[in-house]
Write an enzyme that holds these catalytic residues in place. Structure first.
Site, PDB file in Angstrom:
ATOM      1  CG  HIS A 176      56.166 -17.400  -2.669  1.00  0.00           C
ATOM      2  ND1 HIS A 176      55.107 -16.936  -3.238  1.00  0.00           N
ATOM      3  CD2 HIS A 176      56.042 -18.561  -1.910  1.00  0.00           C
ATOM      4  CE1 HIS A 176      54.060 -17.690  -2.457  1.00  0.00           C
ATOM      5  NE2 HIS A 176      54.395 -18.587  -1.721  1.00  0.00           N
ATOM      6  CE1 TYR A 207      53.200 -10.470  -1.285  1.00  0.00           C
ATOM      7  CE2 TYR A 207      53.539  -9.911   1.068  1.00  0.00           C
ATOM      8  CZ  TYR A 207      53.397 -11.004   0.108  1.00  0.00           C
ATOM      9  OH  TYR A 207      53.243 -12.427   0.187  1.00  0.00           O
ATOM     10  CG  HIS A 264      50.294  -7.666  -0.161  1.00  0.00           C
ATOM     11  ND1 HIS A 264      49.916  -7.029   0.979  1.00  0.00           N
ATOM     12  CD2 HIS A 264      50.318  -8.811  -0.225  1.00  0.00           C
ATOM     13  CE1 HIS A 264      50.045  -8.147   1.886  1.00  0.00           C
ATOM     14  NE2 HIS A 264      50.192  -9.157   1.084  1.00  0.00           N
ATOM     15  CD  GLU A 314      46.343 -12.418   0.300  1.00  0.00           C
ATOM     16  OE1 GLU A 314      47.237 -11.837   1.172  1.00  0.00           O
ATOM     17  OE2 GLU A 314      46.616 -12.906  -0.632  1.00  0.00           O
ATOM     18  NE  ARG A 335      45.553 -15.047  -3.317  1.00  0.00           N
ATOM     19  CZ  ARG A 335      46.799 -16.017  -2.762  1.00  0.00           C
ATOM     20  NH1 ARG A 335      46.816 -17.469  -3.109  1.00  0.00           N
ATOM     21  NH2 ARG A 335      47.669 -15.515  -2.091  1.00  0.00           N
TER      22      ARG A 335
END
Length: 454
Positions: A176, A207, A264, A314, A335
């Site tokens: 990142h 985000y 996000h 996710e 994810r």
């Protein structure tokens, strides 16, 4: 009619020959009964199997050496010294996962055979009648991973071998790079490239640009609405900044690095579609989470609009949520937050299903995935054919002291442990030095105070 006589004579001569050579065992083998011969047979070690082992206790261990609340499940067995570890980290609601483990799962599991992982998972999942939410899923995930850890230790093999063995040399990762300006982000990307990373996720601030909009004071804070700690994202500013960020980083860092970005879910769906289409010229490796789970129907329009690769999943709470999007080629990368979905057992099913639709894996691996969870991720990553990329985490010295055997990154690759099981342990004395809190804040608002869905 002569053939039987010849055959009988031949058998007699062979028997006499064996006696003449002193082959008593040979003559016995001709005339002993099957039962008598079986008494002389010794079962080889590989065919004996292991003695049954049952669950003695299931309990939670909590710690926060890296800042995030971590919840670990420890399954102790009837075999002295044999135990397994799993990640049950729901960092925003960690305190409510603990009784689900210590009270519910402990009572549910005591006395059960540690080898029956699938049966244990299925029975735990449906025994509450209503399908699990994130609290019970995380508890179940910790149990599931711990049972795979035990199975690997009993087999004296790393877990990835039980999942099919290696399909690559190591687990490629992305790291990142964030900063207040595109130029600062480009500097970090170059640093990571020098460290050997081939994939870097770029974010200006947090985000949705959170933390990089300090020059803008939202009206809701001026009005005293919400809490002082609530975060702020101006969607229009964010949408303008992302393409500029990609332009600067791509121009400075060239084509050799793969660039990723996580939206996000913090913009309106139609705005997300327009922005992603505008990023095509910068060739993203993928754009992550453009829509919230409440807006899944927008993926069809997104796919018709742009060929930019998309990663999603996710936030999914049930393995069935992956089925239709993969079958309809709406995602390019799946994810999964391994403790959210319920552990290695369901994650492997989703990964195998993805292979049929040429959808690759990109497991979630943030700071609130424990090193145990990262070890579980890596065990799957190294074994499945349709692996795509793995989110990486740099562990500080405190984390490494609590979790001996933390996964190691070399040249941008996670190195998978060759130790039996997941190859990671926990030092409970060190873990106790870092108590968890009640971190439950995840609030981002628009200028007027409206909640944005992450």
């Amino acid at each position: 009619m002569a053939k039987p006589e010849i055959q009988t004579e031949t058998n007699r001569r062979n028997a006499l020959k064996m006696l003449g050579l002193g082959s008593t065992a040979g003559i016995f083998s001709l005339f002993d009964s099957p039962k008598a011969r079986a008494e002389h047979y010794t079962t080889p070690a590989y065919a004996k199997g292991a003695a049954p082992v049952t669950i003695k206790s299931v309990r939670a261990i909590t710690t926060a050496p890296g800042g995030s609340n971590l919840v670990i499940v420890k399954v102790e067995t009837s075999e002295p010294g044999l135990y397994g570890l799993g990640c049950a980290t729901f960092t925003q609601r960690a305190q409510v996962v603990i009784p689900a483990i210590n009270t519910y799962l402990n009572d549910f599991c005591i006395g059960k055979d540690v080898d029956n992982i699938e049966d244990m998972w299925q029975s735990a999942y449906v025994s509450s009648y209503w399908r699990n939410g994130p609290v019970l899923n995380n508890a179940l995930s910790g149990l599931d991973q711990a049972l795979w850890d035990i199975k690997g230790k009993r087999a004296n093999m790393p877990v990835y071998q039980l999942l099919g063995g290696k399909t690559r040399i190591a687990v490629d990762t992305y790291t990142h790079a964030s900063g207040p300006t595109p130029e600062a982000i480009a500097d970090k990307v170059q640093q990571f490239m020098e460290m050997g990373f081939r994939h870097v996720r770029i974010q200006q601030g947090g985000y949705g640009g959170v933390g990089a909009m300090n020059d803008l004071k939202p009206d809701f804070k001026t009005a005293g609405f919400g809490r002082e700690t609530d975060d702020f994202s101006d969607q229009r500013t964010y949408l303008k900044r992302v393409p500029k960020m990609f332009e600067v980083v791509r121009k400075r860092c060239g084509e050799d690095v793969q660039l990723l970005h996580d939206m996000h879910e913090l913009t309106e769906p139609i705005d997300a579609i327009n922005m992603i289409k505008g990023l095509e010229e910068y060739r993203p490796f993928f754009i992550e989470d453009p829509f919230s789970p409440e807006n899944m129907s927008w993926f069809k329009l997104l796919r018709q609009t742009t060929a930019v690769p998309i990663a999603m999943g996710e936030l999914f709470n049930n393995v069935n949520e992956f089925k239709e999007p993969m079958a309809n080629h709406l995602f390019d990368f799946i994810r999964i937050h391994i403790s959210q979905i319920g552990g290695i057992t369901p994650a492997m099913k989703v990964a195998r299903l993805g292979e049929w639709f040429n959808v690759r894996t990109a497991w979630h691996g943030p700071g609130d995935t424990s090193p145990v969870g990262h070890a579980a991720n890596n065990s799957i990553d190294i074994a499945v054919w349709n692996f795509g990329i793995q989110e990486s985490q740099m562990f500080n010295d405190k984390v490494k002291e609590v979790f001996p055997g933390c996964p190691i990154i070399k040249n941008g690759y996670y190195q998978v442990s060759e130790s039996p099981g997941l190859g990671i342990d926990i030092n409970e004395k060190e873990a106790a030095k870092y108590p968890i809190g009640t971190k439950s804040r995840w609030t981002v608002r628009k200028n007027d105070g409206t909640i944005l869905k992450p």
